[in-house]
Write a protein that holds these residues in place. Structure first.
Motif, mmCIF file in Angstrom:
data_model
loop_
_atom_site.group_PDB
_atom_site.id
_atom_site.type_symbol
_atom_site.label_atom_id
_atom_site.label_comp_id
_atom_site.label_asym_id
_atom_site.label_seq_id
_atom_site.Cartn_x
_atom_site.Cartn_y
_atom_site.Cartn_z
ATOM 1 N N ASP A 125 -43.759 88.058 -36.110
ATOM 2 C CA ASP A 125 -45.016 87.581 -36.701
ATOM 3 C C ASP A 125 -45.860 88.750 -37.196
ATOM 4 O O ASP A 125 -46.455 88.685 -38.280
ATOM 5 C CB ASP A 125 -45.808 86.774 -35.663
ATOM 6 C CG ASP A 125 -45.195 85.420 -35.371
ATOM 7 O OD1 ASP A 125 -44.309 84.982 -36.135
ATOM 8 O OD2 ASP A 125 -45.591 84.791 -34.370
ATOM 9 N N ALA A 164 -46.835 89.301 -41.071
ATOM 10 C CA ALA A 164 -48.245 89.405 -41.451
ATOM 11 C C ALA A 164 -48.512 90.714 -42.180
ATOM 12 O O ALA A 164 -49.310 90.756 -43.129
ATOM 13 C CB ALA A 164 -49.124 89.301 -40.207
ATOM 14 N N GLN A 186 -53.674 84.300 -45.238
ATOM 15 C CA GLN A 186 -52.415 83.901 -44.621
ATOM 16 C C GLN A 186 -51.949 84.950 -43.607
ATOM 17 O O GLN A 186 -51.464 84.614 -42.526
ATOM 18 C CB GLN A 186 -51.347 83.676 -45.688
ATOM 19 C CG GLN A 186 -50.042 83.093 -45.134
ATOM 20 C CD GLN A 186 -49.007 82.871 -46.229
ATOM 21 O OE1 GLN A 186 -49.263 83.095 -47.423
ATOM 22 N NE2 GLN A 186 -47.826 82.437 -45.830
ATOM 23 N N ILE A 196 -51.435 84.325 -39.473
ATOM 24 C CA ILE A 196 -50.160 84.519 -38.777
ATOM 25 C C ILE A 196 -50.308 85.510 -37.627
ATOM 26 O O ILE A 196 -49.776 85.292 -36.533
ATOM 27 C CB ILE A 196 -49.082 85.002 -39.770
ATOM 28 C CG1 ILE A 196 -48.740 83.881 -40.745
ATOM 29 C CG2 ILE A 196 -47.823 85.468 -39.029
ATOM 30 C CD1 ILE A 196 -47.808 84.311 -41.857
#
Length: 273
Positions: free
Chosen positions: A156, A160, A185, A189
């Motif tokens: 993640d 990101a 976004q 995340i």
């Protein structure tokens, strides 16, 4: 010794230590063997100093541009560029590595970052291309089956970061709405100081200053082990400047920061869970 140089020297030694061919009364080393021995000796003289190793490898490629070991040497140069944070060489050699190994996650990450660091519209377009490849590659990985929580957290974070590179590239290319979408976004995340700051900057470019203040306050308040006191000092100074542009003074800014602290503390706690 960096991993790239260790692997390269091991490969060179493998070539240099091939057993002699029988039935020849006098063995004359072929050109490839001579090159390997020359490179090994030069690398030994470099004494594991990354700048000296880089100088030796680049001089070797200049002298022997058709060497069979060119791919390995350029890969070693790319790894050394990562170790030394040499953006110019990362762009040069990283692209060559990716031409042969497009799924190399570490190289994709560093090449995208380095194109942004070098700057310029054309380089920003290339940064976006590589960052988008990185994002898609990470997003397409199968779910981890061992140490799943830690590995998913790392994925993640990497995804990101790729989105953050995309956002910066779009800002440089003048695509402000898309830059803001990508920054938002990225933060959703994996909320980090960098992502919050980038989101704030994209909002400021769009003229949405109140929203920009809120997310810059997030950058200042969010628990982030990768941020430094110097980073937070810059965030605080910029936060005051931006808030004064809107309100004429810093009165009320403390409430904004407290709200950001409460908001980002909850995000960090959910991430740990």
């Amino acid at each position: 010794m960096t991993l790239g140089i260790f692997v390269l020297m091991a490969a060179m030694m493998g070539y240099a230590q091939d057993p002699p061919k029988p039935a020849l009364p006098v063995q004359v080393p072929d050109q490839n063997t001579i090159q390997q021995q020359e490179l090994l000796a030069a690398l030994g003289d470099a004494n594991n100093s990354p700048p000296d190793v880089t100088r030796v490898l680049e001089a070797f490629l200049k002298k022997y541009p058709e060497t069979p070991q060119r791919v390995e040497i350029e890969r070693a140069l790319a790894k050394t560029a990562i170790d030394t944070k040499d953006d110019r060489r990362m762009v040069l050699y990283g692209e060559r590595v990716l031409a042969l190994s497009p799924d190399d996650i570490l190289t994709l990450d560093r090449v995208a970052y380095s194109f942004l660091a070098v700057g310029g519209r054309e380089n920003s377009a290339k940064a976006f291309k590589y960052a988008q490849s990185l994002e898609r590659l990470i997003g397409g990985l199968p779910p981890p089956d061992k140490d799943a929580a830690r590995l998913q957290d790392e994925r993640d974070h990497a995804r990101a970061r790729a989105l953050l590179y995309e956002s910066r590239a779009k800002t440089n290319l003048g695509e402000k709405d898309e830059a803001e979408r990508l920054a938002a976004q990225s933060f959703s995340i994996y909320p980090t100081e960098d992502a919050a700051r980038e989101w704030s900057e994209t909002l400021d470019h769009l003229g949405r200053k109140e929203d920009a203040v809120a997310h810059l306050a997030d950058a200042f308040a969010i628990p982030d082990a990768h941020s430094s006191d110097a980073d937070r000092a810059v965030d605080r100074r910029r936060l005051g400047e931006l808030y004064r542009q809107i309100h004429g003074s810093e009165q009320g800014l403390g409430d904004v920061i407290l709200a950001a602290y409460d908001r980002t503390s909850g995000l960090a706690e959910r991430r740990r869970d």
